[in-house]
Design an enzyme around this catalytic site. Sequence first.
Site, PDB file in Angstrom:
ATOM      1  N   ILE A   1       0.829  -1.144   0.011  1.00 21.71           N
ATOM      2  CA  ILE A   1      -0.128  -0.098   0.073  1.00 21.71           C
ATOM      3  C   ILE A   1       1.028   1.084  -0.209  1.00 21.71           C
ATOM      4  CG2 ILE A   1      -0.323  -0.354   2.537  1.00 21.71           C
ATOM      5  CD1 ILE A   1      -3.021   1.206   2.317  1.00 21.71           C
ATOM      6  N   SER A   2       0.699   2.062  -0.889  1.00 25.99           N
ATOM      7  CA  SER A   2       1.702   3.198  -1.046  1.00 25.99           C
ATOM      8  C   SER A   2       1.676   4.202   0.183  1.00 25.99           C
ATOM      9  CB  SER A   2       1.402   4.167  -2.310  1.00 25.99           C
ATOM     10  OG  SER A   2       1.310   3.261  -3.549  1.00 25.99           O
TER      11      SER A   2
HETATM   12  N1  SAH Z   1      -2.889   1.388  -5.078  1.00 25.30           N
HETATM   13  C1  SAH Z   1      -2.335   0.276  -4.372  1.00 25.30           C
HETATM   14  C2  SAH Z   1      -0.964  -0.065  -4.943  1.00 25.30           C
HETATM   15  C3  SAH Z   1      -0.673  -1.317  -4.643  1.00 25.30           C
HETATM   16  S1  SAH Z   1       0.905  -1.661  -5.182  1.00 25.30           S
HETATM   17  C4  SAH Z   1      -2.491   0.559  -2.932  1.00 25.30           C
HETATM   18  O1  SAH Z   1      -1.973   1.690  -2.466  1.00 25.30           O
HETATM   19  O2  SAH Z   1      -2.663  -0.326  -2.040  1.00 25.30           O
HETATM   20  C5  SAH Z   1       0.717  -2.099  -7.047  1.00 25.30           C
HETATM   21  C6  SAH Z   1      -0.231  -3.201  -7.510  1.00 25.30           C
HETATM   22  O3  SAH Z   1      -0.155  -3.296  -8.749  1.00 25.30           O
HETATM   23  C7  SAH Z   1       0.198  -4.623  -6.785  1.00 25.30           C
HETATM   24  O4  SAH Z   1      -1.111  -4.832  -5.958  1.00 25.30           O
HETATM   25  C8  SAH Z   1       0.147  -5.489  -7.920  1.00 25.30           C
HETATM   26  O5  SAH Z   1      -0.194  -6.969  -7.856  1.00 25.30           O
HETATM   27  C9  SAH Z   1      -0.486  -4.654  -9.183  1.00 25.30           C
HETATM   28  N2  SAH Z   1      -0.121  -4.961 -10.350  1.00 25.30           N
HETATM   29  C10 SAH Z   1       0.916  -4.997 -10.868  1.00 25.30           C
HETATM   30  N3  SAH Z   1       1.223  -5.315 -12.112  1.00 25.30           N
HETATM   31  C11 SAH Z   1       0.107  -5.420 -12.697  1.00 25.30           C
HETATM   32  C12 SAH Z   1      -0.533  -5.385 -13.747  1.00 25.30           C
HETATM   33  N4  SAH Z   1      -0.217  -5.747 -15.033  1.00 25.30           N
HETATM   34  N5  SAH Z   1      -2.187  -5.513 -13.917  1.00 25.30           N
HETATM   35  C13 SAH Z   1      -2.859  -5.429 -12.632  1.00 25.30           C
HETATM   36  N6  SAH Z   1      -2.297  -5.034 -11.500  1.00 25.30           N
HETATM   37  C14 SAH Z   1      -1.065  -5.199 -11.438  1.00 25.30           C
END
Ligand code: SAH
Length: 259
Positions: free
Chosen positions: A59-60
């Site tokens: 989670i960012s």
């Molecule tokens: N906005 C989220 C960020 C999670 S980290 C938060 O703050 O909780 C980034 C996320 O992107 C991860 O959960 C990872 O599984 C997802 N991800 C990575 N590559 C992806 C893709 N090609 N398609 C969909 N999701 C993807």
Amino acid sequence: MAWRSHGVSNDDLIQQLWRNQLITDERVRDAFLKVDRAHYAPTHPYSDSPQSIGHAATISAPHMHASAIERLLSYLLPTARNPAPRVLDIGSGSGYLTHVMAELVGPRGTVLGIEHVPQLRDLAEANMRKSAEGTALLESGRVRFRVGDGRKGWVEPDGERRAEEEQQDAATVTSRGEGWDVIHVGAAAVTMHPELVEQLRAPGRMFIPVNDDDAGGGGGGERVGQHIWAVDKDENGKVEKKRLFAVRYVPLTDGPGER
Ligand code: SAH
């Protein structure tokens, strides 16, 4: 400023982000106040830092989420011309930002989170169900989570659009097309995927971390840096890309079955 906004409670964290001017708009502050980060971050939820959520995802940090929402705000809010904003949250992970954005799009807006790890799709939904507000957002269809490769964006299968949205002024829907008013990308792309730019409505805005071409041209295996880009499409479909600031996001990758 970033990284200094640690709080002892959700309200305190958001007040710190406000005091440090990482949140400057009251509507953004109020949306963040409505969503308890403890429902989404399993550890240190009120610390201004990213936290692991498993499956190589994080989670960012709150200041990154704040920065994303501040820059997307005018495209997230409903207006007389666009009463039902459509938002795509790629790499929705914990579901936290998906929830915050849903607090801004108004009763007719929709936010769709895409995740390529099925367990994280389920986690986001379970996290939202921890609050009555989150549960209501899921049940009304304002928030949906789907499994898919976010690099291709998301085209709604026939009949999947929210029924209420279908009842909008038909002319508005046809002239603006399906597409998305806002695309938020939560993982670093290797390139500005053309499908995503195509799926932006006119007007629309995308917030996307993209790997730098070659870490400044030095070659020799240097670690490639990343920057956030704001990609704007104006009413006439003209696209403008602006590089904003350096970041470190987990990569947008092949799905779990494809690596
Ligand atoms: N906005 C989220 C960020 C999670 S980290 C938060 O703050 O909780 C980034 C996320 O992107 C991860 O959960 C990872 O599984 C997802 N991800 C990575 N590559 C992806 C893709 N090609 N398609 C969909 N999701 C993807």
